[in-house]
Design a protein around this motif. Sequence first.
Motif, short mmCIF file in Angstrom:
data_model
loop_
_atom_site.label_atom_id
_atom_site.label_comp_id
_atom_site.label_asym_id
_atom_site.label_seq_id
_atom_site.Cartn_x
_atom_site.Cartn_y
_atom_site.Cartn_z
N MET A 141 31.58 5.75 18.95
CA MET A 141 30.99 5.77 20.28
C MET A 141 29.49 6.02 20.14
SD MET A 141 32.16 7.98 23.47
CE MET A 141 31.29 7.89 25.01
N GLY A 142 28.69 5.13 20.70
CA GLY A 142 27.24 5.31 20.67
C GLY A 142 26.85 6.51 21.50
N THR A 143 25.86 7.23 21.01
CA THR A 143 25.47 8.44 21.73
C THR A 143 24.01 8.45 22.13
OG1 THR A 143 25.12 9.57 19.64
CG2 THR A 143 27.26 9.86 20.68
N TYR A 144 23.16 7.63 21.51
CA TYR A 144 21.72 7.65 21.81
C TYR A 144 21.23 6.26 22.15
CZ TYR A 144 22.14 11.99 19.13
OH TYR A 144 22.52 13.20 18.66
N VAL A 145 20.46 6.15 23.23
CA VAL A 145 19.80 4.88 23.51
C VAL A 145 18.64 4.72 22.53
CG1 VAL A 145 20.50 4.78 25.94
CG2 VAL A 145 18.35 5.90 25.30
N ILE A 146 18.07 3.54 22.46
CA ILE A 146 17.08 3.24 21.43
C ILE A 146 15.86 4.16 21.49
CG2 ILE A 146 15.92 1.42 22.74
CD1 ILE A 146 15.72 -0.12 20.02
N SER A 147 15.40 4.51 22.69
CA SER A 147 14.21 5.36 22.78
C SER A 147 14.48 6.76 22.22
CB SER A 147 13.72 5.45 24.22
OG SER A 147 14.73 6.00 25.05
N VAL A 148 15.66 7.29 22.47
CA VAL A 148 16.01 8.62 21.96
C VAL A 148 16.22 8.55 20.45
CG1 VAL A 148 17.72 10.48 22.06
CG2 VAL A 148 17.01 9.31 24.17
N ALA A 149 16.91 7.52 19.97
CA ALA A 149 17.12 7.36 18.53
C ALA A 149 15.78 7.24 17.81
CB ALA A 149 18.00 6.14 18.26
N ALA A 150 14.88 6.45 18.37
CA ALA A 150 13.56 6.27 17.75
C ALA A 150 12.80 7.60 17.69
CB ALA A 150 12.75 5.23 18.53
N ARG A 151 12.89 8.36 18.74
CA ARG A 151 12.21 9.66 18.77
C ARG A 151 12.82 10.61 17.75
NH1 ARG A 151 12.91 11.39 24.08
NH2 ARG A 151 11.84 9.49 24.68
N LEU A 152 14.15 10.65 17.65
CA LEU A 152 14.82 11.50 16.67
C LEU A 152 14.42 11.16 15.24
CD1 LEU A 152 18.51 11.59 17.99
CD2 LEU A 152 16.95 13.54 17.78
N LEU A 153 14.23 9.88 14.98
CA LEU A 153 13.94 9.40 13.63
C LEU A 153 12.45 9.29 13.34
CD1 LEU A 153 16.66 6.65 13.72
CD2 LEU A 153 16.68 8.64 12.19
N HIS A 154 11.62 9.51 14.35
CA HIS A 154 10.17 9.32 14.21
C HIS A 154 9.87 7.88 13.76
CE1 HIS A 154 9.63 13.60 14.80
NE2 HIS A 154 10.55 13.80 13.88
N MET A 155 10.51 6.95 14.45
CA MET A 155 10.33 5.52 14.17
C MET A 155 10.00 4.82 15.49
SD MET A 155 13.67 4.88 11.81
CE MET A 155 13.22 3.77 10.53
N HIS A 156 9.41 3.66 15.38
CA HIS A 156 9.12 2.86 16.57
C HIS A 156 10.39 2.10 16.96
CE1 HIS A 156 7.23 -0.09 19.18
NE2 HIS A 156 6.18 0.73 19.21
N PRO A 157 10.68 1.97 18.26
CA PRO A 157 11.86 1.22 18.68
C PRO A 157 11.89 -0.21 18.12
CG PRO A 157 10.97 2.42 20.53
CD PRO A 157 9.99 2.58 19.40
N GLN A 158 10.71 -0.81 17.96
CA GLN A 158 10.67 -2.18 17.41
C GLN A 158 11.19 -2.20 15.97
OE1 GLN A 158 10.02 -4.56 19.55
NE2 GLN A 158 10.49 -6.10 18.02
N THR A 159 10.96 -1.12 15.23
CA THR A 159 11.48 -1.03 13.87
C THR A 159 13.00 -1.01 13.89
OG1 THR A 159 9.51 0.21 13.21
CG2 THR A 159 11.42 0.34 11.75
N LEU A 160 13.58 -0.28 14.83
CA LEU A 160 15.04 -0.24 14.95
C LEU A 160 15.58 -1.62 15.31
CD1 LEU A 160 15.55 3.15 16.83
CD2 LEU A 160 15.54 2.70 14.37
N ARG A 161 14.89 -2.34 16.19
CA ARG A 161 15.31 -3.70 16.54
C ARG A 161 15.24 -4.62 15.32
NH1 ARG A 161 11.78 -2.51 20.93
NH2 ARG A 161 12.98 -1.86 22.74
N LYS A 162 14.18 -4.46 14.53
CA LYS A 162 14.02 -5.28 13.32
C LYS A 162 15.16 -5.01 12.35
CE LYS A 162 10.79 -6.21 9.55
NZ LYS A 162 9.47 -5.90 9.00
#
Length: 143
Positions: free
Chosen positions: A32-53
Amino acid sequence: MCGSPHWVDRNLLEGNEDLDAMTGRAGRDELMGTYVISVAARLLHMHPQTLRKYERIGLIMPSRTVGMLRLYSEQDIVRLRLIKHLVEELGLNLAGVQLALGLFTRLLDVRGGLAQMEGNENLKAYLEKRLDEMFDLLDPNRA
């Protein structure tokens, strides 16, 4: 038991369900997914575009809502931390990351089989030592 790299949550390696999720063998419906992309990116200190890539090239497969929002599970976050470690600390390019993740997945499979192994303790100790050496290749600074 063999040691795990310091950047892997040891709790994820203990239960069969978590091991299956980490290695991608569990069905996506079970995670079950628990974090939307903006929250995941913030947790990981990554840009959302990096997660999309990373999703686009197949390194990660977040689940989706009916409205197609990406949802990142705890297992996805652990995998992304591993990817970040490989890129930022070890200097691997994305092709190297794909190769390392394949190796890491196979190592986890071997460790899972080792945990079920009965009998020959010498063979088990030898294999555990060799697994530790392979994990050291991914992170030579681990204690």
